[in-house]
Scaffold this motif. Structure first.
Motif, mmCIF file in Angstrom:
data_model
loop_
_atom_site.group_PDB
_atom_site.id
_atom_site.type_symbol
_atom_site.label_atom_id
_atom_site.label_comp_id
_atom_site.label_asym_id
_atom_site.label_seq_id
_atom_site.Cartn_x
_atom_site.Cartn_y
_atom_site.Cartn_z
ATOM 1 N N MET A 256 69.824 10.020 -48.145
ATOM 2 C CA MET A 256 68.987 8.891 -47.719
ATOM 3 C C MET A 256 69.409 8.381 -46.344
ATOM 4 S SD MET A 256 68.818 6.985 -51.424
ATOM 5 C CE MET A 256 67.636 5.698 -51.043
ATOM 6 N N VAL A 257 70.718 8.314 -46.136
ATOM 7 C CA VAL A 257 71.223 7.842 -44.845
ATOM 8 C C VAL A 257 70.844 8.831 -43.736
ATOM 9 C CG1 VAL A 257 73.341 7.421 -43.538
ATOM 10 C CG2 VAL A 257 73.058 6.426 -45.809
ATOM 11 N N ARG A 258 70.869 10.109 -44.074
ATOM 12 C CA ARG A 258 70.467 11.129 -43.101
ATOM 13 C C ARG A 258 69.021 10.887 -42.668
ATOM 14 N NH1 ARG A 258 71.886 17.205 -44.535
ATOM 15 N NH2 ARG A 258 73.537 16.978 -42.993
ATOM 16 N N ILE A 259 68.156 10.620 -43.625
ATOM 17 C CA ILE A 259 66.744 10.361 -43.277
ATOM 18 C C ILE A 259 66.634 9.094 -42.418
ATOM 19 C CG2 ILE A 259 64.432 9.865 -44.177
ATOM 20 C CD1 ILE A 259 65.201 11.423 -46.700
ATOM 21 N N LYS A 260 67.368 8.068 -42.828
ATOM 22 C CA LYS A 260 67.320 6.823 -42.056
ATOM 23 C C LYS A 260 67.739 7.071 -40.611
ATOM 24 C CE LYS A 260 68.264 3.618 -45.857
ATOM 25 N NZ LYS A 260 68.863 2.333 -46.232
ATOM 26 N N SER A 261 68.748 7.889 -40.459
ATOM 27 C CA SER A 261 69.244 8.088 -39.101
ATOM 28 C C SER A 261 68.270 8.922 -38.270
ATOM 29 C CB SER A 261 70.666 8.653 -39.149
ATOM 30 O OG SER A 261 70.727 9.916 -38.574
ATOM 31 N N ILE A 262 67.591 9.897 -38.899
ATOM 32 C CA ILE A 262 66.578 10.657 -38.151
ATOM 33 C C ILE A 262 65.458 9.714 -37.706
ATOM 34 C CG2 ILE A 262 64.871 12.528 -38.237
ATOM 35 C CD1 ILE A 262 66.501 13.721 -40.564
ATOM 36 N N LEU A 263 65.024 8.875 -38.643
ATOM 37 C CA LEU A 263 63.925 7.954 -38.314
ATOM 38 C C LEU A 263 64.333 6.995 -37.195
ATOM 39 C CD1 LEU A 263 62.532 7.182 -41.899
ATOM 40 C CD2 LEU A 263 61.415 8.513 -40.092
ATOM 41 N N ALA A 264 65.584 6.543 -37.240
ATOM 42 C CA ALA A 264 66.044 5.613 -36.204
ATOM 43 C C ALA A 264 66.061 6.307 -34.843
ATOM 44 C CB ALA A 264 67.429 5.084 -36.567
ATOM 45 N N LYS A 265 66.529 7.558 -34.827
ATOM 46 C CA LYS A 265 66.581 8.294 -33.557
ATOM 47 C C LYS A 265 65.179 8.533 -33.000
ATOM 48 C CE LYS A 265 70.979 10.630 -34.022
ATOM 49 N NZ LYS A 265 71.443 11.499 -35.122
ATOM 50 N N LEU A 266 64.271 8.902 -33.900
ATOM 51 C CA LEU A 266 62.891 9.149 -33.447
ATOM 52 C C LEU A 266 62.258 7.871 -32.926
ATOM 53 C CD1 LEU A 266 61.536 11.522 -36.215
ATOM 54 C CD2 LEU A 266 61.798 12.044 -33.790
ATOM 55 N N ASN A 267 62.587 6.807 -33.573
ATOM 56 C CA ASN A 267 62.044 5.517 -33.190
ATOM 57 C C ASN A 267 62.472 5.147 -31.780
ATOM 58 O OD1 ASN A 267 60.395 3.458 -33.813
ATOM 59 N ND2 ASN A 267 61.890 2.303 -35.001
ATOM 60 N N GLU A 268 63.742 5.434 -31.510
ATOM 61 C CA GLU A 268 64.284 5.149 -30.184
ATOM 62 C C GLU A 268 63.587 5.985 -29.117
ATOM 63 O OE1 GLU A 268 68.582 5.827 -29.596
ATOM 64 O OE2 GLU A 268 68.736 4.272 -31.171
ATOM 65 N N LYS A 269 63.395 7.269 -29.485
ATOM 66 C CA LYS A 269 62.888 8.242 -28.534
ATOM 67 C C LYS A 269 61.388 8.107 -28.292
ATOM 68 C CE LYS A 269 63.157 12.843 -29.229
ATOM 69 N NZ LYS A 269 63.752 14.060 -29.790
ATOM 70 N N ASN A 270 60.670 7.919 -29.378
ATOM 71 C CA ASN A 270 59.222 8.061 -29.291
ATOM 72 C C ASN A 270 58.556 7.179 -30.335
ATOM 73 O OD1 ASN A 270 56.631 8.883 -29.198
ATOM 74 N ND2 ASN A 270 57.055 11.067 -29.474
ATOM 75 N N SER A 271 58.533 5.899 -30.063
ATOM 76 C CA SER A 271 58.062 5.013 -31.118
ATOM 77 C C SER A 271 56.559 5.151 -31.351
ATOM 78 C CB SER A 271 58.430 3.568 -30.805
ATOM 79 O OG SER A 271 57.941 3.243 -29.535
ATOM 80 N N GLY A 272 55.829 5.740 -30.382
ATOM 81 C CA GLY A 272 54.400 5.951 -30.570
ATOM 82 C C GLY A 272 54.091 6.760 -31.820
ATOM 83 N N VAL A 273 54.903 7.789 -32.058
ATOM 84 C CA VAL A 273 54.660 8.678 -33.188
ATOM 85 C C VAL A 273 54.862 7.950 -34.520
ATOM 86 C CG1 VAL A 273 55.536 10.747 -34.356
ATOM 87 C CG2 VAL A 273 55.307 10.714 -31.895
ATOM 88 N N MET A 274 55.679 6.922 -34.482
ATOM 89 C CA MET A 274 56.057 6.282 -35.730
ATOM 90 C C MET A 274 54.933 5.453 -36.344
ATOM 91 S SD MET A 274 58.987 7.528 -35.781
ATOM 92 C CE MET A 274 59.924 6.734 -37.070
#
Ligand code: ARG
Length: 587
Positions: free
Chosen positions: A472-490
């Motif tokens: 679960m933490v792994r998923i959270k961290s991927i989502l956080a990184k993506l959010n930082e990088k490209n919040s449009g996709v989120m």
């Protein structure tokens, strides 16, 4: 939302019916051979007997009735008459999209909720919680949360043990140690001191001492029994001591349950049903159910079909005092009056089976509960050490629950320890430790014994609580990184075509969420939820290795990947919450 099984069953039940067979035979199940298909219908085999026709032919008749649709990709009949089903990827995607947009991942609460009382925890006042109390608390809490999520009206009651011999033992021992206390002076009619004449530490020493002594010394035991009977009858000084014992002990019990994130709606105890006993006994006598046997008041509960002798249920002891059976029966009177429950569940050590069997039979026979009230004994197995014997401390004593929790928290290894403040590490160890304990317990079928293996339970690898959290933490961290990088996709993520098999595999498992929760509730089996989240975690991790999510450049694909891992996290969040633990932000 309908479960996928329900959606598919609708199609196949109709097909069975249209082909001239009973619709019920068309129920769909998850495939037992995932290598061959995703779902299957086995009803043709049952139909063969009913309709005197070869199952293979029946299955083909049914197949002819299945029209082209948006759900089924492939359906085929295999020997001797199994119907194998594979669903369309598009259906899986759109079902997941609905899950993602709905509350509770699309889980639909039942239409006709039941009122369920869950009797769990079962702590005894004046006795410290020990490892023997772990399972009732952990399993009961999970069953409570699962039933509530399902839609039932649930009342969790700790059913405090505070009216039995343990109280008499303490009172008697105290009368020997401190005979001058006013509580023992029968002529004393003043106010009793507000301060208890003992501390929690004292009680922790007095009770085991008195209990051990009563096992060797008959006279001592009789005096303690006498004190119990007098306390029950309302002797003033004894009642005052009894109150002190409760006031000192209950806050400690509450502290321990809090550490386990276990929480009761009611903290009723055996004594709270005292006032129901006289009427209950009178009714049992009037109805001709209760009779005197060797001085005790009993009700016969044996039935012709019993293969072993079932002794009568003792309603009152010969000295008129209430025992375990008495308070459990009177508690059913109270529960019937207060809640009129459809079901009462007891989460108790399976060795108490006979006690409950007799209480249940007596309650039904004497009309304390209506005949359609379901009384369920959820008996659990023992927590054992590596030697296969009940878990003990190194010194061979009974392990206190608080010591056990400390031990697990100490053993938990926090990966990023250097980068965190000490309090943060401590907080994290609590969260991970709780998952280690609860998952290690709940993953086993309730009735089985299990071995408490500290190294295994706290490991981040294998079928463990920390492994689930790590995923679960792994998923959270991927989502956080993506959010930082490209919040449009989120925003507004959208499922599209699968790009690899492991992605489809994970997706299919997620779409079984509602079905799995329903089955786990129906079977009173938290272990089914554990297997489910372990399967999801494994499938997620395979997918994670196959697919470099963070490196994905195609926005459409990325959006779908984000949708998938978000849904994975949502499902895991709900399931872990139902099991009674949660994931941290990092670990
Ligand atoms: N206090 C009991 C014990 O320690 C368990 C209570 C279980 N619940 C009940 N209704 N009897 O054995």
């Amino acid at each position: 939302m309908k479960t996928v099984i329900e959606v598919l069953s609708d199609i196949f039940m109709k097909a069975f019916e249209n082909a001239g067979f009973d619709a019920d035979l068309g129920r769909v199940v998850v495939s037992a051979r995932p290598d061959l298909c995703q779902y299957q219908v086995n009803g043709a085999m049952g139909a063969a007997k009913l309709y005197h026709k070869a199952p293979f032919m029946i299955a083909n008749d049914v197949l002819a009735q299945v029209k082209e649709n948006d759900i089924i990709e492939k359906v085929e009949v295999v020997n001797p008459g199994f119907i194998n089903i594979t669903v369309k990827d598009k259906f899986v995607s759109s079902y997941m999209q609905d899950m993602l947009n709905a509350a509770d991942c699309g889980f639909e609460k039942i239409k006709n909720p039941k009122t369920v009382v869950i009797d769990y925890g079962g702590p005894n006042v004046a006795k410290t919680l020990h490892v023997g109390h772990l399972r009732s608390a952990v399993i009961g809490e999970a069953l409570k949360r699962m039933n509530r999520f399902y839609g039932n009206k649930v009342i969790g009651d700790a059913h405090l043990g505070e009216f039995g011999l343990q109280m008499g033992l303490i009172i008697h021992e105290l009368s020997l140690r401190k005979p001058d206390l006013p509580y023992f002076d029968e002529n004393y009619d003043g106010e009793y001191p507000k301060e208890p004449p003992f501390t929690l530490k004292d009680l922790e020493e007095i009770y085991p001492f008195a209990s051990a002594k009563s096992k060797e010394d008959e006279e001592y035991l009789n005096a303690a029994r006498q004190a119990t009977a007098e306390m029950q009858k309302g002797r003033r000084g004894y009642r005052a001591l009894w109150r002190h014992i409760i006031n000192v002990s209950v806050p400690d019990l509450k502290r321990n349950y809090k550490r386990l994130d276990v929480d009761f709606d009611l903290w009723l105890g055996e004594s709270d049903v005292e006032s129901y006993i006289p009427d209950m006994v009178a009714e049992m006598k009037k109805g001709g159910f209760a009779y005197l046997s060797e001085g005790a008041l009993v009700v016969d509960v044996k039935e012709d079909s019993d293969s072993q002798p079932i002794p009568p249920c003792i309603v009152l002891k010969s000295d008129g005092s209430a025992i375990y059976e008495t308070t459990d029966l009177a508690t059913l009177v109270q529960r019937e009056k207060d809640f009129h429950p459809d079901r009462v569940m007891y989460v108790v050590d399976k060795r108490q089976f006979l006690h409950f069997e007799r209480v249940f039979r007596c309650a039904k026979k004497t009309g304390i509960v209506p005949s359609n009230t379901e009384l369920s004994f959820i008996g659990f197995g023992t927590v054992n050490g590596k030697d296969g014997k009940p878990f003990k401390t190194r010194a061979g004593g009974t392990m206190k629950l608080s010591d056990m929790i400390d031990m697990v928290e100490d053993a938990v290894h926090v990966k990023d320890e250097e980068s965190m403040a000490p309090e943060e590490v401590k907080e994290l160890a609590k969260i991970i430790g709780l998952a280690a304990i609860k998952y290690g317990d709940l993953m086993n079928p309730t009735e089985s014994n299990y071995i408490f293996d500290l190294d295994k339970f706290t490991s981040f690898e294998g079928n463990t609580g920390p492994y689930i959290l790590y995923t679960m933490v792994r998923i959270k961290s991927i989502l956080a990184k993506l959010n930082e990088k490209n919040s449009g996709v989120m925003n507004n993520v959208k499922f599209t075509d699968f790009t690899c098999d492991s992605e489809r595999d994970l997706a299919l498992t997620l779409t079984r969420f509602s079905h799995t929760v329903k089955e786990a509730v129906k079977k009173d089996a938290p272990s089914m939820l554990c297997s489910y989240i372990y399967e999801i975690s494994n499938k997620f991790n395979v997918f994670y290795h196959d697919k470099k999510i963070l490196a994905e450049e195609n926005e459409t694909v990325l959006s779908s990947l984000v949708a998938l891992i978000t849904l994975t996290l949502n499902v895991l969040n709900i399931c872990t919450n139902l099991l009674g633990f949660k994931a941290p932000e990092k670990m």
